[in-house]
Design an enzyme around this catalytic site. Structure first.
Site, PDB file in Angstrom:
ATOM      1  N   ASP A 190      -3.017   2.130  -6.037  1.00 33.21           N
ATOM      2  CA  ASP A 190      -1.898   2.191  -5.097  1.00 33.21           C
ATOM      3  C   ASP A 190      -1.729   0.949  -4.230  1.00 33.21           C
ATOM      4  OD1 ASP A 190      -4.150   2.575  -3.564  1.00 33.21           O
ATOM      5  OD2 ASP A 190      -3.188   3.971  -2.194  1.00 33.21           O
ATOM      6  N   GLU A 191      -2.443  -0.113  -4.538  1.00 33.60           N
ATOM      7  CA  GLU A 191      -2.282  -1.328  -3.746  1.00 33.60           C
ATOM      8  C   GLU A 191      -2.039  -2.532  -4.647  1.00 33.60           C
ATOM      9  OE1 GLU A 191      -5.318  -1.992  -0.809  1.00 33.60           O
ATOM     10  OE2 GLU A 191      -5.564   0.161  -0.462  1.00 33.60           O
TER      11      GLU A 191
ATOM     12  N   ASP B 279       0.857  -1.177   0.000  1.00 35.65           N
ATOM     13  CA  ASP B 279       0.000   0.000   0.000  1.00 35.65           C
ATOM     14  C   ASP B 279       0.897   1.232   0.000  1.00 35.65           C
ATOM     15  OD1 ASP B 279      -1.968   1.856   0.306  1.00 35.65           O
ATOM     16  OD2 ASP B 279      -2.940   0.870   2.009  1.00 35.65           O
TER      17      ASP B 279
ATOM     18  N   TYR C   3      -1.014   9.661  -4.600  1.00 34.01           N
ATOM     19  CA  TYR C   3      -1.035  10.802  -5.525  1.00 34.01           C
ATOM     20  C   TYR C   3      -0.072  11.895  -5.064  1.00 34.01           C
ATOM     21  CZ  TYR C   3      -5.353   9.024  -7.752  1.00 34.01           C
ATOM     22  OH  TYR C   3      -6.284   8.284  -8.422  1.00 34.01           O
TER      23      TYR C   3
ATOM     24  N   ARG D 154      -1.137  16.391   6.783  1.00 33.42           N
ATOM     25  CA  ARG D 154      -1.904  15.610   7.760  1.00 33.42           C
ATOM     26  C   ARG D 154      -1.619  16.060   9.181  1.00 33.42           C
ATOM     27  NH1 ARG D 154      -2.414   9.451   5.207  1.00 33.42           N
ATOM     28  NH2 ARG D 154      -2.589  10.267   3.087  1.00 33.42           N
TER      29      ARG D 154
END
Length: 667
Positions: free
Chosen positions: A132-133, A40, A45, A77
């Site tokens: 993305d995984e 992951d 992005y 974040r």
DNA sequence: AAGCAATAG
DNA sequence: GGTTCTATTGCTT
């Protein structure tokens, strides 16, 4: 030896919980232990944008699509920005937030496939989940290493802080798996500049669940003894992959809200609501059991482009929008190289009262000559011909004499057909000849599509002997396979991976560019292989001035998976025109397919198989995979159904590649 | 083959 | 929840 595989698959059918039959217990405990990885990427992005523009690494960065932040980097974040937050709210929380528009997915899609292709270069069993995984079944790699390696400790975290030194002796396959995961993450980092998390476990469900326990850029292994712990740790049933909103609602209606509820809920009651198969699957998920296999994803089965907006209510605007979407879609389709057989148009209508908007769609076949226009690069013609087709579909849904209010349009190409070109016969044997023609960029390939004759990046395989009992075949069925002759001269240091200066063809430019460092390597060392070796091995190689060749070979043999890197690694999935294979003569060592996957049927010469282009290898593998349920597991009644429905996997060409089998039998 | 629902990132 | 822009699978006709 080969029977191991069958035992493994027999375990698929072991029923779920309640009274586990003794035989099933025996089967699962004696069967080889699968090792499944889940990868992951961290805020994917945002990472891609930070690679394109490294200045963004130090600032709070959000990726904006329309009016929402779809993802953001970790700097953002820390300031309270989250995924799917509205731009207004994000700016309130973090006035310094730097926004990058992310509606155009091109760069993300390209990087996404680079990750998958890199993983595929180590092992064919890679399944994508979103951009993305990736899941990966590394059982064979682990088995190979277990034969040579002493027991080792775990790399990275172990779920629940188990005392890993002891546990590594109890679960050596997972310990080895954790090292493979670390190396793959390192390969992704050093070759693509991306960081991410990995989960190591015995099935897909658990690997996915455990991969997120330490973020970002860390990995964790789940031991079998902690399965119930991790399942118990899930706050709600919605956290279980495969249980979405609707399923959760139906379960809730039955009084099932926690995972424990689901585990204890009677199977037959559940089956009344969901049917036997789904009920079984749900109950299994609740106890951390997941029999689903890692299914190689291969090239995409559809390409679509869409745009959402506040309001479109005039036909003129519709025409413009459709033109816009079609144009970019056709361009993508052209690069892919396959020919779409169906066109679908999807809309979303505004509904004030109901705020309940699902999509509606109409689709129709694309006449063959139009599909060919795309493949052959007559893009303007293709647009001109497809536009009325799209408008026809539009008018099937919307009466333009009345008022309408649309908020989304999607155009989709599906039923993608690998192109069979009109002329230029050559046999399968042309795969084994080094093609001398110069390398081509994607753009060049595009222009090359029209002339079908060999010497470029393609060859045609005609099936001369189509007396196949199960399939009615057209007289001259043929498969066109494409490859790029020269091998990738990829050697880039991690710090020179900043590709922000590259344009839309970043993939090919990046792959083809050579680095100054390459000349430092001994001439007989493949730079691409070198780059992915562990650092200590690299150092050893660089410090030794004599007999590099033999050292190199020895080290490669210590890391058998690395053989795969002698093969071209990228662009497996970009469709026939962009798929590569080359350097056949040099590649005599048993490579990827042989070392990392033992599912090649006994009547196939592995050496020959290893020399096939990746795409063909995968097609064959897909077929072999499908045959197995027929061979064993005579018990289950739904196997038959499964086989028929599963037949779509190798992009509709299953029968074709089956016919190719005869070429690989050693004579 | 067509259309949609569900799931996912 | 849906918001975005995709992509896949399975159900139903």
């Amino acid at each position: 030896m080969e029977s191991e595989v069958e035992e493994d698959e027999a375990a698929w059918d072991t029923p779920c919980p309640s009274p586990v039959p003794f035989s099933s217990l025996e089967l699962t405990s004696s069967a080889p232990h699968k090792v499944i990885l889940h990868f992951d990427m961290d805020c994917f992005y945002a990472q891609v944008e930070m690679i394109r523009n490294p200045a963004l690494r130090t600032v709070p960065l959000g990726i904006q699509q329309k009016y929402i932040i779809v993802t953001c980097n970790y700097v953002a974040r820390e300031q309270g920005v989250t995924k799917l937050m509205s731009v207004t709210e994000a700016k309130e929380k973090c006035p310094e937030l730097v926004l990058v528009k992310g509606e155009d997915l091109t760069h993300y899609r390209e990087m996404s496939y680079k990750v998958t292709e890199l993983l595929v270069s180590f092992c064919l069993l890679v399944e994508r989940l979103g951009f993305d995984e990736n899941f990966m079944d590394i059982t064979k790699i682990v088995e190979g290493r277990l034969q040579q390696t002493k027991t080792c400790s775990f790399k990275g975290h172990v779920y629940n802080n188990s005392f890993s030194e002891d546990k590594a002796r109890t679960y050596p396959w997972l310990a080895v798996g954790s090292h493979v995961a670390a190396e793959l993450r390192e390969a992704i980092h050093c070759r693509l500049g991306l960081t991410g998390c990995a989960g190591i476990a015995t099935n897909k469900l658990l690997a996915k669940l455990v991969s997120g326990t330490f973020k970002p850029n860390q990995q964790t292994t789940l031991l079998p003894e902690d399965v119930s712990n991790i399942m118990g740790s899930l706050s709600s049933i919605r956290k279980v992959p495969g249980i979405g909103h609707q399923t959760a609602k139906r379960l809730q209606a039955l009084g099932v809200s926690s995972i424990k509820d689901l585990e204890l809920f009677p199977l037959d009651s559940l089956a009344r609501e969901f049917g036997q198969p789904s009920a079984r699957r749900l109950k299994n998920l609740a106890i951390g059991t997941d029999d689903s296999t890692v299914t190689p994803t291969g090239p995409p089965q559809s390409l679509s482009d869409e745009d959402s907006f506040k309001k479109i209510s005039s036909t003129k605007n519709i025409v413009e929008k459709i033109h816009e979407l079609l144009t970019s879609l056709i361009e993508r389709m052209h690069i892919d190289g396959r020919s779409p057989q169906t066109l679908r148009l999807t809309i979303r209508r505004y509904s004030a009262t109901n705020k309940w908007f699902s999509r509606e769609s109409r689709q129709s076949p694309i006449p063959n000559h139009i599909g060919q226009k795309i493949v052959t690069g007559h893009i303007d013609d293709a647009i001109i011909q497809l536009k009325p087709l799209a408008m026809k579909l539009f008018h099937k849904m919307v009466d333009t004499n009345k008022a309408f209010h649309l908020t989304l349009i999607n155009v989709c190409f599906s039923n993608l057909q690998t192109k069979a070109s009109a002329s230029g016969k050559s046999s399968l044997m042309s795969f084994f000849k080094q093609s001398p023609s110069p390398r081509k960029t994607n753009t060049n390939i595009a222009h090359d599509q029209g002339d079908s004759n060999s010497s470029g990046g393609r060859c045609n395989v005609y099936k001369s002997n189509p007396h196949n009992s199960t399939t009615q075949q057209t007289p001259k069925e043929k498969v066109t396979l494409n490859f790029q002759p020269a091998k990738c001269g990829l050697t880039r240091t991690a710090d020179s991976l900043t590709v922000h200066s590259l344009g839309p063809n970043a993939v090919s430019e990046w792959r083809e560019s050579s680095s100054p460092e390459k000349s430092q390597l001994p001439p007989n060392v493949d730079g691409e292989v070198f780059r992915c070796l562990p650092q200590e091995i690299q150092n050893e190689l660089m410090s030794s001035n004599t007999s590099t060749d033999s050292i190199y070979k020895n080290k490669i043999d210590t890391f058998p998976e690395m053989h795969s890197l002698k093969r071209p690694t990228t662009e497996h999935f970009r469709g026939p025109s962009a798929s590569i294979s080359g350097d056949f003569e040099k590649n005599t060592s048993l490579s990827l397919a042989g070392s990392s996957d033992a599912k090649i049927p006994g009547n196939i010469d592995p050496t020959v198989f290893a020399q096939l282009p990746p795409e063909l290898q995968k097609e064959l593998m897909a077929d072999w995979r499908q045959e197995k349920p027929i061979l064993k597991a005579p018990s289950s009644k739904k196997i038959t159904k499964n086989v028929t429905t599963k037949e779509k996997r190798p992009t509709g060409k299953g029968s074709q590649s089956n016919n190719l089998l005869k070429y690989f039998k050693p004579n």
